[in-house]
Structure formats: structure tokens, C-alpha cells
Scaffold this active site. Structure first.
Site, mmCIF file in Angstrom:
data_model
loop_
_atom_site.group_PDB
_atom_site.id
_atom_site.type_symbol
_atom_site.label_atom_id
_atom_site.label_comp_id
_atom_site.label_asym_id
_atom_site.label_seq_id
_atom_site.Cartn_x
_atom_site.Cartn_y
_atom_site.Cartn_z
ATOM 1 C CG HIS A 29 -1.842 -1.165 1.312
ATOM 2 N ND1 HIS A 29 -1.416 -2.428 1.655
ATOM 3 C CD2 HIS A 29 -3.187 -1.255 1.079
ATOM 4 C CE1 HIS A 29 -2.457 -3.252 1.647
ATOM 5 N NE2 HIS A 29 -3.542 -2.563 1.298
ATOM 6 C CG LEU A 120 -8.813 -0.244 8.510
ATOM 7 C CD1 LEU A 120 -9.529 0.336 7.297
ATOM 8 C CD2 LEU A 120 -7.531 0.536 8.798
ATOM 9 C CG ASP A 156 -10.258 7.576 4.808
ATOM 10 O OD1 ASP A 156 -10.202 6.343 4.708
ATOM 11 O OD2 ASP A 156 -9.790 8.341 3.941
ATOM 12 C CG HIS A 260 -5.775 2.128 -0.590
ATOM 13 N ND1 HIS A 260 -5.752 2.767 0.621
ATOM 14 C CD2 HIS A 260 -6.035 0.824 -0.319
ATOM 15 C CE1 HIS A 260 -5.999 1.896 1.588
ATOM 16 N NE2 HIS A 260 -6.182 0.701 1.039
ATOM 17 C CD GLU A 410 -21.432 -5.152 24.409
ATOM 18 O OE1 GLU A 410 -22.466 -5.348 25.067
ATOM 19 O OE2 GLU A 410 -21.371 -4.376 23.426
ATOM 20 C CG HIS A 472 -29.962 -11.615 26.013
ATOM 21 N ND1 HIS A 472 -30.655 -11.073 24.953
ATOM 22 C CD2 HIS A 472 -29.526 -10.559 26.743
ATOM 23 C CE1 HIS A 472 -30.651 -9.758 25.045
ATOM 24 N NE2 HIS A 472 -29.964 -9.413 26.124
#
Length: 666
Positions: A29, A120, A156, A260, A410, A472
Site C-alpha cells: 500500500h 481498521l 479515514d 491505495h 463491548e 441472549h
């Protein structure tokens, strides 16, 4: 005042090495290393506190390349700054097997890589954990030992990930003023212009979190330097949006998505090298002036390290020794004895208790013995039972406590704990429901990949949680977590096993653990004290005759061990002797010798496994022909006892299944 000519020469040296390495690898990259080189040069040559000769110096500033795809920027920096374990040969073998220059930064490879990034959003959340750890350790040990900052270079893409919202909101709330994020604001994503998917005003967004924000030209070194200086003076975390050109210097691809994620190509790379004044140099050749400037930058913080060492030498010896112990990750001398006494206490308990409540009792001992243990919960403190009595919570600007209210975050909780563990000096643990491990999973995977001692307390571990219903009730989650290499999953059967599993999780300094705990009460099963920590073998026979005389072997975990013992009693009464094996940890059991595993699995022709979850991973114990009593689909909303009856997870069903197989084999 920044020397512009010198700055440009240093930044271009980074750019050329990045282009050369990516071209040699035929993958990588280039966009970020070319666009962010000015930011990196300003930060590393004048602001960041670090020491190439002692990369693990405890009071160094932390730098996190959250945009891990731009890894060649980091490797070029480390090589030029004089880090011994990043050689020019590593750069020449970028993305090749055995090179320290991996495709994305990997923690500890090389030593100065503070965390594994690439997914990311993880890096910026890790950085929040590092900044939080710095403030908490500062509150305990003082400025003379702990006084540094955490810097992030984020893309970003990092800021689009929901994780960044969770982590940044908490950082703003807690006023983590030692955290500074440099945002590579280039307006380009892989698919094209960022405007395809994004119209958020990032500065307003971070303003709303309570951050200090600024926007600068990302190719103006004075503006970047001034913005960092202002950020350092602010009590809030800071985001500096640096407007850059992706692929800066590549004449045809700069400012486009083409820069990129693929090599520039021979023609474009040659043109870019010409723009950087390197057309006459061989690939990977750095001009002497640039190399000297970078090596001087690498020596810049040497005096700061020596000053810190002098301050450390003057610290009270006991406080210094305690600080050193925490940074090393050693447990205190009294820990083993305290856990020994706790296990004796648990063995004397006669009343049924939920393992989450047993865990809370164990945590009281841990909190009293292990001052570096830092607890938390994702807005489920009263359900997870992770806050020991007397454990104060941290608050905005007040970091003297040892409990963190993460809120309903979480994913951030897990990633922040990774950052705290990576920082060193603290042992983080925190809780949520086992079903919400799905929200934590990407960060848990990185805990395991990096070998960090992070403890995930996952309560409400089966249909036994009852009326909250299938949304749950975890069914597939134990199998999913057991599938992560390097993650140890504990599911204790009673209070004694809970204490033993906690001890093992804390003593395992080379990887993360999950402790899965019940909401419902379970009976005490281990009522006589054993000096040996039986859970340390991963599985052991908890009841039964000699293995050779057993007609049936029953294996179970957690709350189902009690069911297995009831089934054994039923089978024993009708002349079919059975044995019961508790398996608190598949991973620990798998690490035992082949002889021990064979002994515990045994030779009984009928093998039955009981777990209120799916069958996946159990065939390694019972074989494909083994009988599994558990779940094949999602749960339902009803009281726990009714659910176990409804889904056939009962002692009677186990005994019936064994008898049916005995008749078939008759």
C-alpha cells in the site's frame, strides 16, 4: 523552527524506501506512506519520546500505526532511526516469509511495533487503552516513573469503523489528554472518493466526544508541529486532521484510489523517485545526509531516557521494585498462597452458588493481592460480578481507581484491554454476557495473536440464563471461541473450579483467557480440598470407578458436570458403572501428554458428552460415534429448569441414551 529543506529530504527518504520495498514485493500500500511521510517526520524527529537502543523503555511515548496497511512507513522509520532489528534486508524482503517487515505491523516483530494493526479501528482503540494505562500507572507510581504520551496515525477507514466511535467516546469522557491522534485526511477510500460513502464532519464528531480538534495542511511541517504542541497543552484527547494527498509525489496516481493498495508500477515508481530526488540512486540506497539526519533523530531522546533512569534510581526502593515487577508482568509473592487459601475456603462451601458469584468472591482475593488487576464491565457490572468490594472506579480526570465502566461498548472494551495489556504494568479483565462475545471477537482474536494476558469474564453462559430467551442464550459461542488459536476457554463446574481457573488465567502470561460462568446456581462438586490445581490438566476424572471397569464415560463442562454426576448415579444404581470427567478447558487438556489424554478419555465403548451448547469440537473427545447431549438449535424464553427439561439436557436423558446404546451393543 523547522528546517524545511532538511525536513523534505528526511520525508522523501521514507517515501523512496516505501516505494522501493512495495515494488520489490509486488504488493503493498504505497498511498499512505507517501501521503503521511510529512506527519511521521515531524513526529519522530521532534516530538516523540523513544529510544532505539532500548525499545522497551517503560516511559517511552507509544506510537500506534492504526492504519496498519501503511506498514512500510513504519518499517522505513524504524530502519532509518537506527532500530537494530529492522535491517535493509528486511525492507528488501517486505511481505516475504521471515522478514520483520510483514504486510501489516505485528506486535514485537520488530520490537518497536507496539501492537498488531491492520483490522481498521483496532489500533486507535488499543491506543485508548495505552493512554488509560499510562494515567492509571501515573496515579499509582507518580510522574517520576510514568509520564508519557500515546500517538496514533489513523486513516479515514479507522474512523469509519464503529469501534472508533466506541473507543473515542470513552476517551473523551475520561479526558485522556495524553492521547493525540493524527488523522490522515486524504479523502480517498479503496472504492474511490470518500464522498461515495461518507459525509461526516469528523472534527464536529470528535468535538461532540469532548476532544480537542484541529485541522492542518498535512504537508506543512510547521503547521503539523504547532498543532501537536497545542494538543500537548490540552487536557482533552486530541484529533489533528491532516489534509494530505494519497500517493503524494506519484505524478499520475497521487490523489486517486489507484495509489491505495497496489504497487505504483515500474514507470510510475520511477517518476515518483525522480520527484523525490532519488532518480540516480539504486533501490534501497539512502543518501548520506538523510541517513545521518534520521540517525541523529533516533538519538534525540537518549537524554530523556537517561533522565528517567536517574529519577528511577532516586525512587523509594520498594516503590521501584513494585513498579519493575508490574512492568515485567510477574505476579506478587503472596498471590499463590492467597489462592491456596481461597481454594480451601471454596472446598468448604456447602450451598449451591452460581459460578459468577463464586467468581466475585475469588475477585475479592485477587483485588486484595494483585494491585495491578484492573476490572471492568460493559454496563453489566451487577450481572457479571466483576467489581470486587471496595474497588473504586476511575472517573473523568481521576485515574486512581481500578474499575472501568466501559458502557455498552463491548468491542471497545476488548480492544482497550488489549492496549492496557500491551502497555505493561496492568492485568485487565472485564465482563459481559457470553453471547456478546460476538461483539468482542475481532479484538479477542488479536489478544490471542499477540499473546496478551487479557481475561474475558463471560457470564450467562448457556440456556441456563433463562427467561431472556434465545437472543441472549449462547449456543454456538463456546465452539466459536475454542476455534481461536491461542485463546484458552475455561468453563468451571463449581466454586472450586472457578478459583482454580482464575488462578490459571492470571498465571498464564502469554495469552488471553475466557472464563465462562453461570447465571444459575450450581451445587458444590469438589467438597474436599486437593492441593493440586486439577483444572491445570484441562480435564480430570471427578467421579467413578477405575477407568478399566467403567461401562460408560461421561464428559461435561460447567453446569452440566452436575448433570453428569446425577446420570452416573442413575447408571450405577442399575449395574452399569460410569465415570465422570470434568473438562474445564479443552485447550489446556489438548496441551497435555498423549498418555494423560488417553488415560482421561479412557477405553469405555460408550462415551457421552454433555454441554448446553452445540456439538462442534466434542468429537475430539467422544469420537463421531459418541453420544452428545446438548443443543442443536437456538434456545427459548423460560425459566432455566424448564429449558433444560425441554431440550433434554437432564440426567434421565443421559442415562436413557446410555442404556439404549448398551442394549444396541448388547
Amino acid at each position: 523552527m523547522i528546517d524545511r529543506e532538511k525536513h523534505t529530504r528526511m520525508a522523501n527518504a521514507l517515501r523512496v524506501l516505501a516505494v522501493d520495498a512495495i515494488e520489490a514485493a509486488a504488493s503493498g500500500h504505497p498511498g499512505l506512506p507517501l501521503g503521511a511521510a510529512d506527519m511521521a517526520t515531524v513526529l519522530f524527529s521532534g516530538q516523540l519520546k523513544f529510544c532505539p537502543s532500548v525499545p522497551d523503555w517503560p516511559d517511552r511515548d507509544r506510537f500506534v500505526l492504526s492504519a496498519g496497511h501503511g506498514s512500510m512507513l513504519l518499517y522505513a522509520l524504524l530502519h532509518l532511526l537506527g532500530y537494530d532489528d529492522v535491517t535493509i534486508d528486511d525492507l528488501k524482503h517486505f511481505r516475504k516469509l521471515g522478514s520483520k517487515a510483514a504486510g501489516h505491523p505485528e506486535y514485537g516483530h520488530p520490537a518497536a511495533v507496539e501492537t498488531t494493526t491492520g483490522p481498521l479501528g483496532q489500533g486507535i482503540a488499543n491506543a485508548v487503552g495505552m493512554a488509560l494505562a499510562e494515567r492509571m500507572l501515573n496515579a499509582r507510581f507518580g510522574d517520576d516513573l510514568v509520564d508519557h504520551r500515546t500517538y496514533v496515525l489513523a486513516s479515514d477507514g479507522d474512523l469509519m469503523e464503529g469501534l472508533s466511535h466506541e473507543a473515542a467516546a470513552l476517551a473523551g469522557h475520561l479526558q485522556l489528554g495524553r492521547l493525540i491522534v493524527l488523522f490522515d485526511d486524504n479523502g480517498i477510500s479503496i472504492d474511490g472518493p470518500l464522498a461515495l460513502t461518507e459525509s461526516t464532519d469528523v472534527l464536529q464528531r470528535f468535538d461532540a466526544y469532548g476532544w480537542h480538534t484541529a485541522a492542518v495542511d498535512g504537508h506543512d511541517p510547521e503547521a503539523i508541529d504547532d498543532a501537536i504542541g497545542l494538543a500537548q497543552e490540552d487536557d482533552r484527547p486530541s484529533l489533528i486532521a491532516c489534509r494530505t494527498v494519497i500517493g503524494y509525489g506519484a505524478p499520475n496516481k497521487a490523489g486517486t484510489a489507484a495509489a491505495h493498495g497496489a504497487p505504483l508500477g515500474a514507470k510510475e515508481a520511477k517518476a515518483a523517485r525522480r520527484a523525490f530526488g532519488a532518480e540516480d540512486r539504486e533501490p534501497f540506497e539512502v543518501d548520506c545526509d538523510s541517513r545521518d539526519a534520521w540517525r541523529i533523530a533516533g538519538l534525540r531522546s537518549g537524554h530523556a531516557r537517561k533522565e528517567w533512569e536517574a529519577r528511577r534510581a532516586e525512587v523509594d526502593p520498594d516503590r521501584r521494585a513494585e513498579f519493575d515487577r508490574c512492568i515485567r508482568g510477574d505476579l506478587p509473592a503472596g498471590f499463590a498462597e492467597a489462592m491456596f487459601q481461597m481454594r480451601i475456603h471454596m472446598a468448604n462451601e456447602t450451598q449451591p452458588v452460581a459460578t459468577r458469584n463464586a467468581s466475585e468472591e475469588v475477585l475479592a482475593t485477587i483485588a486484595a493481592t494483585l494491585p495491578e488487576a484492573v476490572g471492568g464491565s460493559a454496563d453489566l457490572t451487577g450481572s457479571n460480578n466483576t467489581r470486587a468490594a471496595g474497588m473504586a472506579a476511575i472517573a473523568p480526570g481521576d485515574f486512581g481507581g481500578r474499575f472501568i465502566h466501559y458502557g455498552v461498548r463491548e468491542h471497545a472494551m476488548a480492544a482497550i484491554m488489549n492496549g492496557m495489556a500491551l502497555h505493561r504494568g496492568l492485568i485487565p479483565y472485564s465482563g459481559t454476557f457470553l453471547v456478546f462475545s460476538d461483539y468482542c471477537r475481532p479484538a479477542m482474536r488479536l489478544s490471542a495473536m499477540m499473546g496478551q494476558r487479557v481475561i474475558y469474564v463471560m457470564t450467562h453462559d448457556s440456556i441456563g440464563l433463562g427467561e431472556d430467551g434465545p437472543t441472549h442464550q449462547p449456543v454456538e459461542h463456546l465452539a466459536a471461541l475454542r476455534a481461536i488459536p491461542g485463546l484458552t476457554v475455561f468453563r468451571p463446574a463449581d466454586a472450586v473450579e472457578t478459583a482454580e481457573c482464575w488462578q490459571l488465567a492470571l498465571e498464564a502470561g502469554d495469552g488471553p483467557s475466557v472464563i465462562a460462568l453461570t447465571r444459575q446456581a450450581v451445587p458444590p462438586l469438589r467438597t474436599t480440598y486437593e492441593e493440586e490445581n486439577l483444572c491445570a490438566r484441562g480435564a480430570y476424572q471427578i467421579a467413578g470407578t477405575g477407568e478399566a471397569t467403567a461401562a460408560v464415560s461421561i464428559f461435561a463442562t460447567g453446569s452440566e458436570v452436575a448433570i453428569a454426576l446425577e446420570a452416573k448415579s442413575l447408571l450405577d444404581q442399575i449395574g452399569h458403572p460410569a465415570r465422570v470427567v470434568s473438562i474445564p478447558s479443552f485447550e489446556v487438556f489438548a496441551a497435555q501428554s498423549a498418555d494423560y489424554r488417553a488415560e482421561i478419555i479412557g477405553t469405555a465403548e460408550i462415551r457421552i458428552a454433555i454441554e448446553a451448547a452445540i456439538r462442534q469440537c466434542w468429537d475430539a473427545i467422544i469420537g463421531e460415534q459418541g453420544i452428545f447431549i446438548g443443543m442443536t438449535g437456538f434456545g427459548a424464553s423460560a425459566p432455566a429448569k424448564a429449558l433444560f427439561q425441554h431440550f433434554g439436557i437432564t440426567a434421565e436423558k443421559v442415562a436413557d441414551a446410555a442404556l439404549k446404546r448398551l442394549e444396541q451393543d448388547g
